[in-house]
Design an enzyme around this catalytic site. Sequence first.
Site, PDB file in Angstrom:
ATOM      1  N   ASP A   1      52.365 -44.893 -10.815  1.00 47.38           N
ATOM      2  CA  ASP A   1      53.421 -45.021  -9.812  1.00 47.38           C
ATOM      3  C   ASP A   1      53.203 -46.263  -8.949  1.00 47.38           C
ATOM      4  O   ASP A   1      53.504 -46.271  -7.772  1.00 47.38           O
ATOM      5  CB  ASP A   1      53.502 -43.744  -8.942  1.00 47.38           C
ATOM      6  CG  ASP A   1      54.707 -43.721  -8.022  1.00 47.38           C
ATOM      7  OD1 ASP A   1      55.653 -44.509  -8.249  1.00 47.38           O
ATOM      8  OD2 ASP A   1      54.702 -42.927  -7.066  1.00 47.38           O
TER       9      ASP A   1
ATOM     10  N   TRP B   1      57.169 -48.432   1.280  1.00 49.19           N
ATOM     11  CA  TRP B   1      58.436 -49.109   1.586  1.00 49.19           C
ATOM     12  C   TRP B   1      58.457 -49.701   2.997  1.00 49.19           C
ATOM     13  O   TRP B   1      59.341 -50.511   3.311  1.00 49.19           O
ATOM     14  CB  TRP B   1      59.619 -48.131   1.454  1.00 49.19           C
ATOM     15  CG  TRP B   1      59.477 -46.966   2.375  1.00 49.19           C
ATOM     16  CD1 TRP B   1      58.869 -45.785   2.086  1.00 49.19           C
ATOM     17  CD2 TRP B   1      59.878 -46.903   3.748  1.00 49.19           C
ATOM     18  NE1 TRP B   1      58.871 -44.985   3.200  1.00 49.19           N
ATOM     19  CE2 TRP B   1      59.486 -45.644   4.236  1.00 49.19           C
ATOM     20  CE3 TRP B   1      60.536 -47.785   4.616  1.00 49.19           C
ATOM     21  CZ2 TRP B   1      59.720 -45.237   5.551  1.00 49.19           C
ATOM     22  CZ3 TRP B   1      60.765 -47.385   5.926  1.00 49.19           C
ATOM     23  CH2 TRP B   1      60.354 -46.121   6.379  1.00 49.19           C
TER      24      TRP B   1
ATOM     25  N   THR C   1      63.125 -48.243 -11.505  1.00 50.65           N
ATOM     26  CA  THR C   1      64.236 -48.278 -10.556  1.00 50.65           C
ATOM     27  C   THR C   1      64.049 -49.361  -9.498  1.00 50.65           C
ATOM     28  O   THR C   1      62.942 -49.632  -9.047  1.00 50.65           O
ATOM     29  CB  THR C   1      64.410 -46.912  -9.879  1.00 50.65           C
ATOM     30  OG1 THR C   1      63.140 -46.452  -9.421  1.00 50.65           O
ATOM     31  CG2 THR C   1      64.985 -45.912 -10.861  1.00 50.65           C
TER      32      THR C   1
ATOM     33  N   GLY D   1      64.827 -42.608  -8.647  1.00 49.37           N
ATOM     34  CA  GLY D   1      64.830 -41.457  -9.549  1.00 49.37           C
ATOM     35  C   GLY D   1      63.745 -41.478 -10.608  1.00 49.37           C
ATOM     36  O   GLY D   1      63.711 -40.614 -11.471  1.00 49.37           O
ATOM     37  N   ALA D   2      62.843 -42.473 -10.547  1.00 47.14           N
ATOM     38  CA  ALA D   2      61.853 -42.634 -11.617  1.00 47.14           C
ATOM     39  C   ALA D   2      60.748 -41.583 -11.577  1.00 47.14           C
ATOM     40  O   ALA D   2      59.975 -41.493 -12.529  1.00 47.14           O
ATOM     41  CB  ALA D   2      61.245 -44.031 -11.564  1.00 47.14           C
TER      42      ALA D   2
HETATM   43 CA    CA Z   1      57.721 -43.844  -7.548  1.00 44.46          CA
END
Ligand code: CA
Length: 721
Positions: free
Chosen positions: A335, A424, A270, A206-207
């Site tokens: 990010d 990821w 997060t 949710g960041a």
């Molecule tokens: Ca991110």
Amino acid sequence: MHARTIIKGLCAGLCLILLGCSNDNNSETETTQPAFADVDTARIAATSPGTEWLSYGGGYNEQRHSSLTQITTQNVEKLGVAWTYDLATNRGVEATPIVVDGVMYVTSAWSLVYALDAATGKELWVYDPEVDKSVGVKACCDVVNRGVGVYGGKVFVGVIDGRLEALDAETGAVVWSTVTVDQTKPYTITGAPRIVNGLVLIGNGGAELGVRGYISAYSAETGELVWRFYTVPNPNKMPDGAVSDAAFESIGNLTWGDDGAWVTDGGGGTVWDSIVYDHVGDQIIFGVGNGSPWNRTIRDPAGGDNLFLSSIVAVDAKTGTYKWHFQTTPGDNWDYTATQSIILAELPFGEGGTTRRVVMQAPKNSFFYVLDAATGEFISGKPFGPQNWAAGLDENGRPIEIPAARYGTELYAQLPGPHGAHNWHPMAFNPSLKLAYIPAQEIPATYSLDKLWKTKQVKWNTGSDFAGGLAVDVPPGLMQASRASLKGRLIAWDPVTQEARWSVEHDNAWNGGVLSTAGGLIFQGKLAGDFVAYDAATGAKLWTTNLKSGAASGPATFEIDGEQYVTITTGWGTLYALTVGLGYDTPVSPKVGKVVTFKLGGTGTIADIPLPEVERVVKADPFGTPEEQQTGMIHYARNCAVCHGGLGISSGVLPDLRWSDYSGNADAWQAVVAEGVLADQGMVSFSDVLTPEDIEAIRAYVVRQAHNATAQAKAPAPSGN
Ligand code: CA
């Protein structure tokens, strides 16, 4: 499943050697043992990943390296389809299947859980948590799920709306359900729970929108919270009554100012993916995500390092007490999450080959880190891909920043962008060859300060201007050319010498997760649909098949009745597909989500998936002044592009607004965007951030893009895809 007792007995013997059995249920009698997913910490440590795949990363070290050797470099060409299972979704599928006692447990979009016969694909049960689809707007990167955890006869799933649920492994019935987040805030869960000594570990996401991150440990038996470790301070810097309090009092609070958007927007950090258990140090090591907002100037004008953003953190496995941390990107501005795969291994260093137990990570920021697992001490770090934000790392592993990268209103074209040099997609490690296999990517972005920034609730909230440098009219072929410039690579990385041993260039940037096997093979999918086996030592391509879908997830392997299987989940969707597209030119993507499982001599097939025919008809004449269309372009880039696609061009996962009936009717358009009449499909109201005039300007821009596309379609086709 008759082999369960034998496996259990073997485990009981091994666990005495490896871990001791005091915390586990090996002393229980056979009659009290669950018939399905009879897993404990000793069994995960002792048997995985070999015949089974008991945890997200294969085993606690998360190496994604299987000891199975039936499929080898010599016979992999005989690999064929054993079975497929239809997940019937057009949304992103990121799950690594868990295989235990002959049953596969796998998740799909919207956190659905499936139990399948692992040898045949026969469905045993399906669990649908029946998520309110309006939650979809909180999901930065599609409504994905990366998989379940199994333990003590239960299957654990983190649900996209913030629930953590325990299901009966035999029936799929809910045993307990716990809400792990404040559901009024834009939290999501996409990561796989890990279970250690009776504790279920789960974080959240949710960041991009604005939350305060943390990791929690819940009792596997009851669902009760045991400990919670926050990753950024309480906004008033007062204690939370959580186990992280001491770490913030001693080191964390000092790295944050007293005002800035973090105070109201949560600060980010997060723990959305990587959580590993180091049984040697009896510690949990987890990766922490980016700041919220991204832009530190807005987040924290005081300009500190902002612990524990973009850090690898170790805590005591039983209590959650802080042990050490290493921050990959101090004062994150881009990010640059440190949530990517964390792998534990023993590596030889120096002349005498002294072995050290290390933590390895290739986070978004493009540096490959090797840390001491016991202390977090920085051993080494080198760039594994092109980057222009840091001149290198200093002796402590701190990046030597290039000043222009800490952007202001001037645009800075940067590598990597927020998609990261590695996202990821799971990395793997072959402990014999001592090579890490990185699904790397080269996706630049242009950052600049968002001059129109204001706090938003439950909307993207980065402080970086997504409209920066864009023009209303894009030259024909630019989108195709920019897609073609993006690169993906599979890199075999030597973590001791910090250099690439070999690498393979892909034709699509968003390449998939990696599986390593003792058969000398590396398996990797690609979003364009290829599933490939490489020689782990050389990178030679030995086998490839077309999955007729996207393949981004981590493959797994297992053995049943003497046969080795390789399995992968497939699907379109995911962040990259939503924002960049796949190179497919389809206004509506079909439901291509599947589990596809292979074995030697498999003779099955993967069904063809016809692309739906959708008429591309503009629904209105061009309207609005150039200034209004420009305003619409800016608001589209800031609010719409992350789901509906850059420049108004959707990948087809979510509606392509250019051809939407709503684009032809101002009142209907307002009803959707301002009033939220489609909220139950995830399209909530944007009236908190857009005026009716803004919303009509977006329609003017979208209609213009429809006319531009129609005109370009009549022109000679550009080369490439
Ligand atoms: Ca991110």
